[in-house]
Write an enzyme that holds these catalytic residues in place. Structure first.
Site, short mmCIF file in Angstrom:
data_model
loop_
_atom_site.label_atom_id
_atom_site.label_comp_id
_atom_site.label_asym_id
_atom_site.label_seq_id
_atom_site.Cartn_x
_atom_site.Cartn_y
_atom_site.Cartn_z
N GLY A 109 -0.89 12.12 5.45
CA GLY A 109 -0.18 11.22 4.65
C GLY A 109 1.21 10.85 5.37
CG HIS A 115 -10.90 5.31 3.40
ND1 HIS A 115 -10.37 6.42 3.91
CD2 HIS A 115 -9.91 4.81 2.79
CE1 HIS A 115 -9.05 6.47 3.52
NE2 HIS A 115 -8.83 5.57 2.95
CD GLN A 162 -8.99 7.98 -1.08
OE1 GLN A 162 -9.08 8.07 -2.05
NE2 GLN A 162 -7.99 7.10 -0.80
CD GLU A 189 -6.40 4.11 0.22
OE1 GLU A 189 -5.22 4.54 -0.44
OE2 GLU A 189 -6.59 4.31 1.29
CG ASP A 226 -1.36 5.20 3.25
OD1 ASP A 226 -1.67 5.17 2.06
OD2 ASP A 226 -2.18 5.55 3.95
NE ARG A 273 -24.98 2.76 14.65
CZ ARG A 273 -24.72 2.06 13.62
NH1 ARG A 273 -25.80 1.46 13.14
NH2 ARG A 273 -23.80 2.12 12.96
CG HIS A 307 -1.82 0.83 1.15
ND1 HIS A 307 -3.13 0.96 1.96
CD2 HIS A 307 -1.99 2.05 0.74
CE1 HIS A 307 -3.83 2.05 1.88
NE2 HIS A 307 -3.22 2.84 0.93
ZN LIG Z 1 -3.61 4.93 0.99
#
Ligand SMILES: [Zn+2]
Length: 407
Positions: free
Chosen positions: A326, A203, A150, A138, A286, A235, A68
């Site tokens: 990042g 995500h 994103q 991704e 990543d 909840r 990744h």
């Molecule tokens: Zn990533």
């Protein structure tokens, strides 16, 4: 004789502390023929015609496999050029990575198709950098409020017409990350599995019951554990286990750890290791484009429409310094972090960066271990786990300083 840059017919690495999944072989010898390891032993192997490469007592580790990764050396895979792909592969090879999975960010359809065709061309030209093991998409089928960096404009439910077209047009896709609670995500998981593509949970705001369904529909990996995923929620007074707890509980799920020492503190690295073990934890960088670059301003994502970020303290941050934007890690740093920060033994830290990711990506029959019949992907590491030399498929692609070699 200097073997840098070319493949030698028969090469013998001597005087190494050779790391296998089970033990460290002292005074180890690794014999390589062409691109392949042909023998591993303690003590010398008599091969009269072999070129000798003296490891000088260094650790000889299997090459690192990063499943990744978005960029490095100033480039991002979304830059859309072959040069970016090749430069990233060479940059990370200097830090011990011998194979990697180029990862996209959520983007427009045109950008995605361009990136996939650039991949194919770059892959054919990549002779001096970490090898490409196929692309990781991704997104874009994510939970909006777990999107992280994103682009929200592209986030949507899985669309069978769209993903079938993507997978029909490119055979380069090795894995795809999605939020399994989105409508259509379970059929998407089944489809990925039918195409031999690794389906990962990412995500996501899923609760346990949704993760169980995801596992039944082919999802087998939790992308960057703790980042962009739900934990315990409440909840109407009732508690629900989130993706983090589900990943711990379900043996079917492997987990990725951004082990740069910044994204996850020592106790969370230790917890993941304690529960999932070294055979189910995969270290990932990543990394964004600033990996392998000096600190300062950079851009997260594409050069055309990415986010301005600042790199300091070994991580990329948004300009207000209130959140991370990042990782700038390299694979050697992940192994060092697992040893020094999380106090995990060397062999197991290396395993999480070599044989475990090889198994997860389906290449464990040829990569991830120093073993006869396997690709000659090796890294020499000194006492401080600094990379001294990187070899990919029998060819030295990086050396820090003169390592004695005699014919
Ligand atoms: Zn990533």
């Amino acid at each position: 004789m200097n073997p840098t840059g070319k493949e030698i017919p028969r090469l013998k690495i001597v005087n190494g502390r050779v790391l296998t999944p089970q033990r460290i072989i002292p005074n180890g010898t690794v014999l390589i023929s062409g691109k392949t390891i042909v023998a591993v032993s303690q003590g010398d192997i008599d091969v009269p015609d072999a070129t000798v490469l003296d490891a000088g007592g260094a650790y000889v580790s299997p090459g690192f496999i990063d499943i990744h990764i978005h960029g490095g050396g100033g480039h991002d895979f979304m830059d859309g050029t072959e040069d970016a792909f090749l430069q990233i592969a060479q940059t990370h090879a200097r830090y011990g990575t011998t194979a990697l999975v180029p990862t996209t960010l959520t983007s427009s359809r045109d950008e995605l198709f361009n990136t996939l065709s650039v991949y194919e061309r770059a892959n054919r030209r990549n002779t001096t950098g970490a090898r490409f093991l196929g692309m990781h998409l991704e997104g874009p089928y994510f939970a909006l409020n777990q999107r992280g960096a994103q682009d929200p404009r592209y986030i949507r439910d899985p669309d069978p017409a769209e993903y079938r077209e993507v997978l029909d047009r490119s055979s380069a896709i090795a894995r795809w990350s999605a939020a399994p609670e989105r409508p259509g995500a379970l059929a998407f998981g089944d489809y990925l599995r039918s195409k031999g593509v690794l389906a990962a949970i990412a995500h996501t705001d899923a609760v346990y019951e949704e993760v169980v369904a995801a596992v039944q529909h082919g999802y087998s990996l939790a992308t960057h554990l703790y980042s962009g995923m739900s934990g315990v929620s409440r909840r109407n007074g009732f508690r629900y286990a989130g993706v983090v707890e589900s990943a711990y509980l379900l043996d079917e799920l492997d987990v990725e750890l951004i082990a740069d020492g910044v994204h996850l503190p020592a106790p969370l690295l230790q917890l993941a290791y304690k529960i999932k073990g070294p055979d189910q934890c995969v270290l990932i960088t990543d990394a964004m484009r600033a990996a392998g670059m000096p600190p300062g301003p950079s851009i997260l994502g594409s050069l055309h429409n990415g986010l301005d970020v600042i790199v300091e303290d070994g991580v990329a941050k948004l300009p207000d310094r209130q959140s991370f934007a990042g990782s700038v890690a390299t694979a050697d740093r992940l192994v060092r972090t697992m040893m020094t920060l999380a106090e995990i033994p060397l062999l197991e830290a290396v395993r999480m960066m070599s044989s475990t990711p090889a198994r997860v990506m389906g290449v464990a029959d040829r990569k991830g271990e120093i073993r006869a019949g396997y690709d000659a992907d090796l890294v020499f590491l000194d006492e401080h786990l600094t990379v001294q030399l990187t070899m990919i498929e029998g060819r030295v692609v990086f050396r820090r300083e003169a390592v004695p070699v005699s014919a």
